[in-house]
Write a protein that holds these residues in place. Sequence first.
Motif, PDB file in Angstrom:
ATOM      1  N   UNK A  76      16.268   6.941   5.734  1.00  0.00           N
ATOM      2  CA  UNK A  76      17.209   7.460   4.515  1.00  0.00           C
ATOM      3  C   UNK A  76      18.473   8.357   5.459  1.00  0.00           C
ATOM      4  N   UNK A  77      18.208   8.036   6.683  1.00  0.00           N
ATOM      5  CA  UNK A  77      19.178   8.951   7.641  1.00  0.00           C
ATOM      6  C   UNK A  77      19.318  10.339   7.232  1.00  0.00           C
ATOM      7  N   UNK A  78      18.191  11.089   7.104  1.00  0.00           N
ATOM      8  CA  UNK A  78      17.712  12.375   6.533  1.00  0.00           C
ATOM      9  C   UNK A  78      16.736  13.063   7.489  1.00  0.00           C
ATOM     10  N   UNK A  79      17.238  14.385   7.612  1.00  0.00           N
ATOM     11  CA  UNK A  79      16.346  15.227   8.450  1.00  0.00           C
ATOM     12  C   UNK A  79      15.958  16.429   7.549  1.00  0.00           C
ATOM     13  N   UNK A  80      14.665  16.926   7.791  1.00  0.00           N
ATOM     14  CA  UNK A  80      14.393  17.819   6.580  1.00  0.00           C
ATOM     15  C   UNK A  80      13.944  19.101   7.421  1.00  0.00           C
ATOM     16  N   UNK A  81      13.760  20.278   6.859  1.00  0.00           N
ATOM     17  CA  UNK A  81      13.287  21.470   7.616  1.00  0.00           C
ATOM     18  C   UNK A  81      12.575  22.332   6.622  1.00  0.00           C
ATOM     19  N   UNK A  82      11.188  22.092   6.535  1.00  0.00           N
ATOM     20  CA  UNK A  82      10.293  22.893   5.613  1.00  0.00           C
ATOM     21  C   UNK A  82      10.130  24.337   6.073  1.00  0.00           C
ATOM     22  N   UNK A  83      10.613  25.371   5.377  1.00  0.00           N
ATOM     23  CA  UNK A  83      10.487  26.941   5.926  1.00  0.00           C
ATOM     24  C   UNK A  83       9.184  27.346   4.863  1.00  0.00           C
ATOM     25  N   UNK A  84       8.382  27.810   5.355  1.00  0.00           N
ATOM     26  CA  UNK A  84       7.369  28.800   4.803  1.00  0.00           C
ATOM     27  C   UNK A  84       7.181  29.992   5.449  1.00  0.00           C
ATOM     28  N   UNK A  85       6.459  30.956   4.525  1.00  0.00           N
ATOM     29  CA  UNK A  85       6.261  32.324   4.699  1.00  0.00           C
ATOM     30  C   UNK A  85       7.704  32.921   5.508  1.00  0.00           C
ATOM     31  N   UNK A  86       8.403  32.713   4.505  1.00  0.00           N
ATOM     32  CA  UNK A  86       9.870  33.418   5.048  1.00  0.00           C
ATOM     33  C   UNK A  86      10.110  34.849   5.316  1.00  0.00           C
ATOM     34  N   UNK A  87      10.590  35.487   6.129  1.00  0.00           N
ATOM     35  CA  UNK A  87      11.003  36.644   6.508  1.00  0.00           C
ATOM     36  C   UNK A  87      12.314  37.068   6.150  1.00  0.00           C
ATOM     37  N   UNK A  88      12.410  38.219   5.981  1.00  0.00           N
ATOM     38  CA  UNK A  88      13.944  38.660   5.881  1.00  0.00           C
ATOM     39  C   UNK A  88      14.700  38.569   7.024  1.00  0.00           C
ATOM     40  N   UNK A  89      14.179  38.347   7.983  1.00  0.00           N
ATOM     41  CA  UNK A  89      14.844  38.122   9.744  1.00  0.00           C
ATOM     42  C   UNK A  89      15.286  36.455   9.694  1.00  0.00           C
ATOM     43  N   UNK A  90      14.886  35.825   8.730  1.00  0.00           N
ATOM     44  CA  UNK A  90      15.316  34.421   8.776  1.00  0.00           C
ATOM     45  C   UNK A  90      16.489  34.062   7.823  1.00  0.00           C
ATOM     46  N   UNK A  91      17.026  35.332   7.494  1.00  0.00           N
ATOM     47  CA  UNK A  91      18.180  35.155   6.801  1.00  0.00           C
ATOM     48  C   UNK A  91      19.505  34.860   7.533  1.00  0.00           C
ATOM     49  N   UNK A  92      20.130  33.703   7.469  1.00  0.00           N
ATOM     50  CA  UNK A  92      21.165  33.137   8.301  1.00  0.00           C
ATOM     51  C   UNK A  92      21.678  31.992   7.476  1.00  0.00           C
ATOM     52  N   UNK A  93      22.730  31.361   8.136  1.00  0.00           N
ATOM     53  CA  UNK A  93      23.267  30.118   7.744  1.00  0.00           C
ATOM     54  C   UNK A  93      22.580  29.294   8.735  1.00  0.00           C
ATOM     55  N   UNK A  94      22.098  28.048   8.048  1.00  0.00           N
ATOM     56  CA  UNK A  94      21.306  27.029   8.672  1.00  0.00           C
ATOM     57  C   UNK A  94      22.253  26.073   8.940  1.00  0.00           C
ATOM     58  N   UNK A  95      22.424  25.353  10.246  1.00  0.00           N
ATOM     59  CA  UNK A  95      23.299  24.332  10.327  1.00  0.00           C
ATOM     60  C   UNK A  95      22.549  23.092  11.026  1.00  0.00           C
ATOM     61  N   UNK A  96      22.633  21.727  10.545  1.00  0.00           N
ATOM     62  CA  UNK A  96      22.017  20.428  11.061  1.00  0.00           C
ATOM     63  C   UNK A  96      22.913  20.104  12.395  1.00  0.00           C
ATOM     64  N   UNK A  97      22.271  19.436  13.250  1.00  0.00           N
ATOM     65  CA  UNK A  97      23.130  19.030  14.335  1.00  0.00           C
ATOM     66  C   UNK A  97      22.698  17.539  14.730  1.00  0.00           C
TER      67      UNK A  97
END
Length: 121
Positions: free
Chosen positions: A76-97
């Motif tokens: 599918x030419x696709x990458x994933x990021x499963x994020x669990x147990x999120x914390x306030x310090x994870x707040x950000x803009x997330x970029x794929x590269x």
Amino acid sequence: QVQLVESGGGLTQAGGSLRLSCAASGRTFSNVAMAWFRQALGKEREFVAAISWSGNITPYADSVKGRFTISRDNAKNTVYLQMNSLKPEDTARYYCAAGSGPYYSQDIRYWGQGTQVTVSS
């Protein structure tokens, strides 16, 4: 035209989960490493996770190890990021590269536009 398009960001509470997706188009990325970075307001962009072309090597930043999981679907030419147990310090803009070779290095060839993740306390 090569494009990396992120999706799946949003607002969630601490302890919650989100799954980011990065859809690549314009060429195949099945033979190169892919990665996720993030940038919080007023801070520098930082590495989050990467995945080799085959998916068998997945380095993580210490701050997300054990909570985030990177994966890819080359068909599918696709990458994933499963994020669990999120914390306030994870707040950000997330970029794929997309990297330049089959294994992660600091040589990033393509960037997406990013998707915002906000975690409330």
